[in-house]
Design a protein around this motif. Structure first.
Motif, PDB file in Angstrom:
ATOM      1  N   TYR A 112      37.641  39.568  37.666  1.00  0.00           N
ATOM      2  CA  TYR A 112      38.281  40.687  38.350  1.00  0.00           C
ATOM      3  C   TYR A 112      39.682  40.931  37.806  1.00  0.00           C
ATOM      4  O   TYR A 112      40.422  39.998  37.540  1.00  0.00           O
ATOM      5  N   VAL A 113      40.031  42.202  37.657  1.00  0.00           N
ATOM      6  CA  VAL A 113      41.377  42.594  37.245  1.00  0.00           C
ATOM      7  C   VAL A 113      41.917  43.532  38.317  1.00  0.00           C
ATOM      8  O   VAL A 113      41.287  44.532  38.649  1.00  0.00           O
ATOM      9  N   VAL A 114      43.091  43.188  38.849  1.00  0.00           N
ATOM     10  CA  VAL A 114      43.723  44.004  39.880  1.00  0.00           C
ATOM     11  C   VAL A 114      44.897  44.733  39.246  1.00  0.00           C
ATOM     12  O   VAL A 114      45.680  44.146  38.502  1.00  0.00           O
ATOM     13  N   ALA A 115      45.010  46.010  39.550  1.00  0.00           N
ATOM     14  CA  ALA A 115      46.116  46.820  39.040  1.00  0.00           C
ATOM     15  C   ALA A 115      46.653  47.694  40.158  1.00  0.00           C
ATOM     16  O   ALA A 115      45.971  47.932  41.158  1.00  0.00           O
ATOM     17  N   VAL A 116      47.890  48.127  39.984  1.00  0.00           N
ATOM     18  CA  VAL A 116      48.479  49.089  40.908  1.00  0.00           C
ATOM     19  C   VAL A 116      48.791  50.352  40.129  1.00  0.00           C
ATOM     20  O   VAL A 116      49.050  50.319  38.930  1.00  0.00           O
ATOM     21  N   TYR A 117      48.727  51.465  40.820  1.00  0.00           N
ATOM     22  CA  TYR A 117      49.178  52.746  40.278  1.00  0.00           C
ATOM     23  C   TYR A 117      50.495  53.047  40.955  1.00  0.00           C
ATOM     24  O   TYR A 117      50.582  53.064  42.178  1.00  0.00           O
ATOM     25  N   ASP A 118      51.537  53.273  40.155  1.00  0.00           N
ATOM     26  CA  ASP A 118      52.833  53.566  40.768  1.00  0.00           C
ATOM     27  C   ASP A 118      53.091  55.062  40.781  1.00  0.00           C
ATOM     28  O   ASP A 118      52.580  55.811  39.963  1.00  0.00           O
ATOM     29  N   GLN A 119      53.888  55.489  41.756  1.00  0.00           N
ATOM     30  CA  GLN A 119      54.189  56.906  41.914  1.00  0.00           C
ATOM     31  C   GLN A 119      55.320  57.347  40.994  1.00  0.00           C
ATOM     32  O   GLN A 119      55.372  58.495  40.582  1.00  0.00           O
ATOM     33  N   GLN A 120      56.218  56.437  40.639  1.00  0.00           N
ATOM     34  CA  GLN A 120      57.382  56.793  39.840  1.00  0.00           C
ATOM     35  C   GLN A 120      57.021  57.099  38.388  1.00  0.00           C
ATOM     36  O   GLN A 120      57.608  57.953  37.762  1.00  0.00           O
ATOM     37  N   GLN A 121      56.068  56.374  37.836  1.00  0.00           N
ATOM     38  CA  GLN A 121      55.709  56.509  36.429  1.00  0.00           C
ATOM     39  C   GLN A 121      54.464  57.378  36.243  1.00  0.00           C
ATOM     40  O   GLN A 121      53.610  57.089  35.422  1.00  0.00           O
ATOM     41  N   GLN A 122      54.358  58.435  37.023  1.00  0.00           N
ATOM     42  CA  GLN A 122      53.237  59.372  36.946  1.00  0.00           C
ATOM     43  C   GLN A 122      51.903  58.654  37.118  1.00  0.00           C
ATOM     44  O   GLN A 122      50.949  58.857  36.387  1.00  0.00           O
ATOM     45  N   ARG A 123      51.911  57.750  38.077  1.00  0.00           N
ATOM     46  CA  ARG A 123      50.707  57.005  38.470  1.00  0.00           C
ATOM     47  C   ARG A 123      50.116  56.187  37.333  1.00  0.00           C
ATOM     48  O   ARG A 123      48.911  56.136  37.142  1.00  0.00           O
ATOM     49  N   ARG A 124      50.968  55.518  36.582  1.00  0.00           N
ATOM     50  CA  ARG A 124      50.496  54.633  35.515  1.00  0.00           C
ATOM     51  C   ARG A 124      49.892  53.376  36.123  1.00  0.00           C
ATOM     52  O   ARG A 124      50.379  52.851  37.104  1.00  0.00           O
ATOM     53  N   ARG A 125      48.869  52.892  35.502  1.00  0.00           N
ATOM     54  CA  ARG A 125      48.181  51.694  35.966  1.00  0.00           C
ATOM     55  C   ARG A 125      48.862  50.465  35.383  1.00  0.00           C
ATOM     56  O   ARG A 125      49.058  50.370  34.165  1.00  0.00           O
ATOM     57  N   ARG A 126      49.212  49.516  36.238  1.00  0.00           N
ATOM     58  CA  ARG A 126      49.862  48.272  35.812  1.00  0.00           C
ATOM     59  C   ARG A 126      49.048  47.088  36.322  1.00  0.00           C
ATOM     60  O   ARG A 126      48.850  46.928  37.518  1.00  0.00           O
ATOM     61  N   THR A 127      48.597  46.247  35.405  1.00  0.00           N
ATOM     62  CA  THR A 127      47.815  45.074  35.777  1.00  0.00           C
ATOM     63  C   THR A 127      48.708  44.054  36.461  1.00  0.00           C
ATOM     64  O   THR A 127      49.822  43.797  36.016  1.00  0.00           O
ATOM     65  N   LEU A 128      48.206  43.470  37.541  1.00  0.00           N
ATOM     66  CA  LEU A 128      48.908  42.393  38.236  1.00  0.00           C
ATOM     67  C   LEU A 128      48.393  41.076  37.666  1.00  0.00           C
ATOM     68  O   LEU A 128      47.255  40.682  37.904  1.00  0.00           O
ATOM     69  N   PHE A 129      49.242  40.403  36.912  1.00  0.00           N
ATOM     70  CA  PHE A 129      48.842  39.212  36.187  1.00  0.00           C
ATOM     71  C   PHE A 129      48.472  38.066  37.122  1.00  0.00           C
ATOM     72  O   PHE A 129      49.203  37.755  38.057  1.00  0.00           O
ATOM     73  N   PHE A 130      47.339  37.453  36.849  1.00  0.00           N
ATOM     74  CA  PHE A 130      46.848  36.247  37.501  1.00  0.00           C
ATOM     75  C   PHE A 130      46.576  36.406  38.996  1.00  0.00           C
ATOM     76  O   PHE A 130      46.424  35.423  39.699  1.00  0.00           O
ATOM     77  N   LEU A 131      46.525  37.644  39.474  1.00  0.00           N
ATOM     78  CA  LEU A 131      46.030  37.886  40.832  1.00  0.00           C
ATOM     79  C   LEU A 131      44.528  38.122  40.661  1.00  0.00           C
ATOM     80  O   LEU A 131      44.055  39.244  40.556  1.00  0.00           O
ATOM     81  N   ASP A 132      43.789  37.023  40.551  1.00  0.00           N
ATOM     82  CA  ASP A 132      42.356  37.093  40.304  1.00  0.00           C
ATOM     83  C   ASP A 132      41.672  35.885  40.932  1.00  0.00           C
ATOM     84  O   ASP A 132      42.323  35.043  41.545  1.00  0.00           O
ATOM     85  N   GLU A 133      40.376  35.795  40.749  1.00  0.00           N
ATOM     86  CA  GLU A 133      39.590  34.762  41.426  1.00  0.00           C
ATOM     87  C   GLU A 133      39.904  33.353  40.940  1.00  0.00           C
ATOM     88  O   GLU A 133      39.610  32.382  41.623  1.00  0.00           O
ATOM     89  N   ARG A 134      40.550  33.208  39.791  1.00  0.00           N
ATOM     90  CA  ARG A 134      40.854  31.877  39.273  1.00  0.00           C
ATOM     91  C   ARG A 134      41.901  31.152  40.109  1.00  0.00           C
ATOM     92  O   ARG A 134      42.003  29.941  40.064  1.00  0.00           O
ATOM     93  N   ALA A 135      42.686  31.901  40.882  1.00  0.00           N
ATOM     94  CA  ALA A 135      43.712  31.289  41.726  1.00  0.00           C
ATOM     95  C   ALA A 135      43.144  30.803  43.062  1.00  0.00           C
ATOM     96  O   ALA A 135      43.861  30.223  43.859  1.00  0.00           O
TER      97      ALA A 135
END
Length: 166
Positions: A112-135
């Motif tokens: 699984y890869v979790v990302a956020v879309y931010d409003q400031q950067q025209q909704r660019r997708r940014r991956t949240l590192f190591f927020l996944d099932e391995r933790a």
């Protein structure tokens, strides 16, 4: 959800992978530096420089991760950090890779890869590192925790940031 701030860092399997990778890189460099007849001081400089470079990369990678706090999310990347207040996050995205990449005994990617879309950067997708099932102890626990984070975001996204950028 974990007590805030919750920190998600590199899994132990990945640390083992980086140790093995360092050894694999150092063996040919060491052979080239010592076995080619270069002067001793130059061989030492090459070996120490390569080891220093690899240690620097390892330190930068080891600090990568995601921190979820009451104010928002801190995305710790290789080159720098980016803080997102809950109000700056437009949406969360969960991508299911349907598999895990393994190198020998090491899981080098997550399912699984979790990302956020931010409003400031025209909704660019940014991956949240190591927020996944391995933790977590399993994918079910990870998905439950992600749902709690999303619920926390939904409750706090309309509130202004309280502490400013650090």
């Amino acid at each position: 959800m974990r007590p805030l701030p919750a920190t998600y860092r590199m899994p132990r399997d990945m640390i083992g992978y980086f140790v093995v990778l360092t050894v694999v890189v150092m063996l040919p460099v060491g052979y080239a530096a010592l076995g080619t007849g270069l002067p001793g001081w130059l061989s030492a400089v090459i070996l120490l420089g390569t080891l220093g470079l690899l240690l620097g990369v390892a330190l930068r990678v080891s600090r990568m991760g995601t921190v979820v706090s009451a104010d928002g999310i801190l995305r710790r990347g290789f080159l720098g950090d980016r803080r997102y207040a809950w109000s700056e996050i437009h949406d969360f995205h969960l991508h299911d890779n349907r598999g895990v990449t393994r190198v020998g005994p090491f899981d080098v990617t997550s399912r699984y890869v979790v990302a956020v879309y931010d409003q400031q950067q025209q909704r660019r997708r940014r991956t949240l590192f190591f927020l996944d099932e391995r933790a977590f102890s399993g994918a079910d626990r990870f998905l439950a925790e992600l749902q709690e984070i999303i619920q926390f975001w939904q409750q706090h996204r309309g509130q202004p940031r309280t502490t400013g950028r650090r």
